[in-house]
Design a protein around this motif. Sequence first.
Motif, PDB file in Angstrom:
ATOM      1  N   PRO A  51       0.790  -1.231   0.000  1.00  0.00           N
ATOM      2  CA  PRO A  51       0.000   0.000   0.000  1.00  0.00           C
ATOM      3  C   PRO A  51       0.823   1.282   0.000  1.00  0.00           C
ATOM      4  CG  PRO A  51      -0.076  -1.038   2.155  1.00  0.00           C
ATOM      5  CD  PRO A  51       0.681  -1.969   1.250  1.00  0.00           C
ATOM      6  N   HIS A  52       2.109   1.204   0.319  1.00  0.00           N
ATOM      7  CA  HIS A  52       2.971   2.391   0.339  1.00  0.00           C
ATOM      8  C   HIS A  52       4.254   2.069  -0.411  1.00  0.00           C
ATOM      9  CE1 HIS A  52       4.953   6.019   1.756  1.00  0.00           C
ATOM     10  NE2 HIS A  52       5.990   5.274   2.085  1.00  0.00           N
ATOM     11  N   VAL A  53       4.680   3.004  -1.273  1.00  0.00           N
ATOM     12  CA  VAL A  53       5.919   2.823  -2.038  1.00  0.00           C
ATOM     13  C   VAL A  53       6.721   4.120  -1.980  1.00  0.00           C
ATOM     14  CG1 VAL A  53       6.916   2.326  -4.306  1.00  0.00           C
ATOM     15  CG2 VAL A  53       4.836   1.150  -3.593  1.00  0.00           C
ATOM     16  N   LEU A  54       8.017   3.975  -1.712  1.00  0.00           N
ATOM     17  CA  LEU A  54       8.936   5.106  -1.641  1.00  0.00           C
ATOM     18  C   LEU A  54      10.048   4.910  -2.663  1.00  0.00           C
ATOM     19  CD1 LEU A  54      10.112   7.645  -0.131  1.00  0.00           C
ATOM     20  CD2 LEU A  54      11.361   5.998   1.297  1.00  0.00           C
ATOM     21  N   ALA A  55      10.302   5.927  -3.487  1.00  0.00           N
ATOM     22  CA  ALA A  55      11.422   5.884  -4.433  1.00  0.00           C
ATOM     23  C   ALA A  55      12.715   6.256  -3.707  1.00  0.00           C
ATOM     24  CB  ALA A  55      11.178   6.837  -5.595  1.00  0.00           C
ATOM     25  N   ILE A  56      13.748   5.435  -3.891  1.00  0.00           N
ATOM     26  CA  ILE A  56      15.058   5.668  -3.287  1.00  0.00           C
ATOM     27  C   ILE A  56      16.102   5.581  -4.392  1.00  0.00           C
ATOM     28  CG2 ILE A  56      16.746   4.895  -1.587  1.00  0.00           C
ATOM     29  CD1 ILE A  56      14.420   3.437  -0.140  1.00  0.00           C
ATOM     30  N   THR A  57      16.876   6.616  -4.543  1.00  0.00           N
ATOM     31  CA  THR A  57      17.916   6.642  -5.567  1.00  0.00           C
ATOM     32  C   THR A  57      19.150   5.874  -5.088  1.00  0.00           C
ATOM     33  OG1 THR A  57      17.134   8.807  -6.265  1.00  0.00           O
ATOM     34  CG2 THR A  57      19.335   8.173  -6.991  1.00  0.00           C
ATOM     35  N   THR A  58      19.641   4.976  -5.929  1.00  0.00           N
ATOM     36  CA  THR A  58      20.893   4.312  -5.580  1.00  0.00           C
ATOM     37  C   THR A  58      22.045   5.280  -5.776  1.00  0.00           C
ATOM     38  OG1 THR A  58      21.124   3.435  -7.820  1.00  0.00           O
ATOM     39  CG2 THR A  58      20.094   1.984  -6.188  1.00  0.00           C
ATOM     40  N   ARG A  59      23.164   4.977  -5.136  1.00  0.00           N
ATOM     41  CA  ARG A  59      24.356   5.811  -5.231  1.00  0.00           C
ATOM     42  C   ARG A  59      25.505   4.976  -5.795  1.00  0.00           C
ATOM     43  NH1 ARG A  59      24.722   6.737   0.963  1.00  0.00           N
ATOM     44  NH2 ARG A  59      24.689   4.494   0.658  1.00  0.00           N
ATOM     45  N   TRP A  60      26.469   5.621  -6.386  1.00  0.00           N
ATOM     46  CA  TRP A  60      27.638   4.949  -6.927  1.00  0.00           C
ATOM     47  C   TRP A  60      28.273   4.034  -5.883  1.00  0.00           C
ATOM     48  CZ3 TRP A  60      29.861   3.576 -11.237  1.00  0.00           C
ATOM     49  CH2 TRP A  60      31.208   3.214 -11.234  1.00  0.00           C
ATOM     50  N   MET A  61      28.378   4.534  -4.663  1.00  0.00           N
ATOM     51  CA  MET A  61      29.039   3.770  -3.609  1.00  0.00           C
ATOM     52  C   MET A  61      28.234   2.561  -3.138  1.00  0.00           C
ATOM     53  SD  MET A  61      28.595   6.334  -0.370  1.00  0.00           S
ATOM     54  CE  MET A  61      28.269   5.329   1.056  1.00  0.00           C
ATOM     55  N   ASP A  62      26.966   2.427  -3.539  1.00  0.00           N
ATOM     56  CA  ASP A  62      26.157   1.266  -3.163  1.00  0.00           C
ATOM     57  C   ASP A  62      26.610  -0.002  -3.891  1.00  0.00           C
ATOM     58  OD1 ASP A  62      24.598   2.872  -1.504  1.00  0.00           O
ATOM     59  OD2 ASP A  62      23.074   3.207  -3.049  1.00  0.00           O
ATOM     60  N   ASN A  63      27.222   0.175  -5.087  1.00  0.00           N
ATOM     61  CA  ASN A  63      27.685  -0.985  -5.852  1.00  0.00           C
ATOM     62  C   ASN A  63      28.895  -1.616  -5.186  1.00  0.00           C
ATOM     63  OD1 ASN A  63      25.734  -0.600  -7.782  1.00  0.00           O
ATOM     64  ND2 ASN A  63      27.146  -0.105  -9.435  1.00  0.00           N
ATOM     65  N   HIS A  99      12.265   1.208  -5.772  1.00  0.00           N
ATOM     66  CA  HIS A  99      10.943   1.554  -5.252  1.00  0.00           C
ATOM     67  C   HIS A  99      10.666   0.569  -4.128  1.00  0.00           C
ATOM     68  CE1 HIS A  99      10.094   4.418  -8.477  1.00  0.00           C
ATOM     69  NE2 HIS A  99      10.886   3.618  -9.169  1.00  0.00           N
ATOM     70  N   ALA A 100      10.684   1.079  -2.888  1.00  0.00           N
ATOM     71  CA  ALA A 100      10.535   0.237  -1.704  1.00  0.00           C
ATOM     72  C   ALA A 100       9.077   0.203  -1.292  1.00  0.00           C
ATOM     73  CB  ALA A 100      11.404   0.771  -0.570  1.00  0.00           C
ATOM     74  N   GLY A 101       8.463  -0.967  -1.442  1.00  0.00           N
ATOM     75  CA  GLY A 101       7.082  -1.170  -1.025  1.00  0.00           C
ATOM     76  C   GLY A 101       7.039  -1.563   0.438  1.00  0.00           C
ATOM     77  N   LEU A 102       6.035  -1.082   1.151  1.00  0.00           N
ATOM     78  CA  LEU A 102       5.927  -1.319   2.591  1.00  0.00           C
ATOM     79  C   LEU A 102       4.515  -1.753   2.943  1.00  0.00           C
ATOM     80  CD1 LEU A 102       7.149  -1.043   5.479  1.00  0.00           C
ATOM     81  CD2 LEU A 102       6.426   1.362   5.420  1.00  0.00           C
ATOM     82  N   ARG A 103       4.445  -2.774   3.811  1.00  0.00           N
ATOM     83  CA  ARG A 103       3.155  -3.210   4.355  1.00  0.00           C
ATOM     84  C   ARG A 103       3.373  -3.793   5.743  1.00  0.00           C
ATOM     85  NH1 ARG A 103       1.557  -8.503   0.696  1.00  0.00           N
ATOM     86  NH2 ARG A 103       3.154  -9.909   1.490  1.00  0.00           N
ATOM     87  N   VAL A 104       2.297  -3.882   6.521  1.00  0.00           N
ATOM     88  CA  VAL A 104       2.319  -4.505   7.837  1.00  0.00           C
ATOM     89  C   VAL A 104       1.565  -5.822   7.720  1.00  0.00           C
ATOM     90  CG1 VAL A 104       1.442  -4.350  10.211  1.00  0.00           C
ATOM     91  CG2 VAL A 104       2.523  -2.369   9.148  1.00  0.00           C
ATOM     92  N   VAL A 105       2.217  -6.905   8.162  1.00  0.00           N
ATOM     93  CA  VAL A 105       1.568  -8.212   8.104  1.00  0.00           C
ATOM     94  C   VAL A 105       1.208  -8.746   9.486  1.00  0.00           C
ATOM     95  CG1 VAL A 105       2.517  -8.837   5.855  1.00  0.00           C
ATOM     96  CG2 VAL A 105       3.778  -9.426   7.932  1.00  0.00           C
ATOM     97  N   HIS A 106       1.761  -8.137  10.537  1.00  0.00           N
ATOM     98  CA  HIS A 106       1.376  -8.518  11.895  1.00  0.00           C
ATOM     99  C   HIS A 106       1.590  -7.322  12.822  1.00  0.00           C
ATOM    100  CE1 HIS A 106       0.673 -10.857  15.487  1.00  0.00           C
ATOM    101  NE2 HIS A 106       1.746 -10.309  16.001  1.00  0.00           N
TER     102      HIS A 106
END
Length: 144
Positions: A13-25, A83-90
């Motif tokens: 139900p919720h999605v957040l865009a997060i930009t990767t960075r060169w240093m993440d590789n 794109h990080a999707g988020l939900r609560v399952v418990h």
Amino acid sequence: MDRPLPLKRADFPHVLAITTRWMDNDVYGHVNNVVYYSFFDTVVNRYLIEHGALDFANGPTIGLVVETKCNYFQPIAFPDTVHAGLRVVHQGTSSVRYEVGLFRNDDKTASAQGHFVHVYVDRTTNRPVPLPEPLKKALAGLHR
């Protein structure tokens, strides 16, 4: 141990865009596995802050991560957008299990997915406390 199937973006139900960075590789040319957990942390805590459920500097209650897991299905690499999707399952008395799906660019199927469990505790005593009302209100929009 059964390997889960990748979830779909529509499962969250919720999605957040997060930009990767060169240093993440890493040296293999894709985002290092430890960075995926940073994406998990970012989507959960940003959501809680934006919905008035987390005051990480002064709030009387904090969430401690007591369990986390990630399954990897396909690589993500800089300069992809996650794109990080988020939900609560418990949702328990003092704990919440969040599930997170990480989607590469416009992909509709998760490149990685997992969960983490927060136990909410008193900042001073580190003893579990019931979920505060502002947190319960914020979580209501994440249930699936």
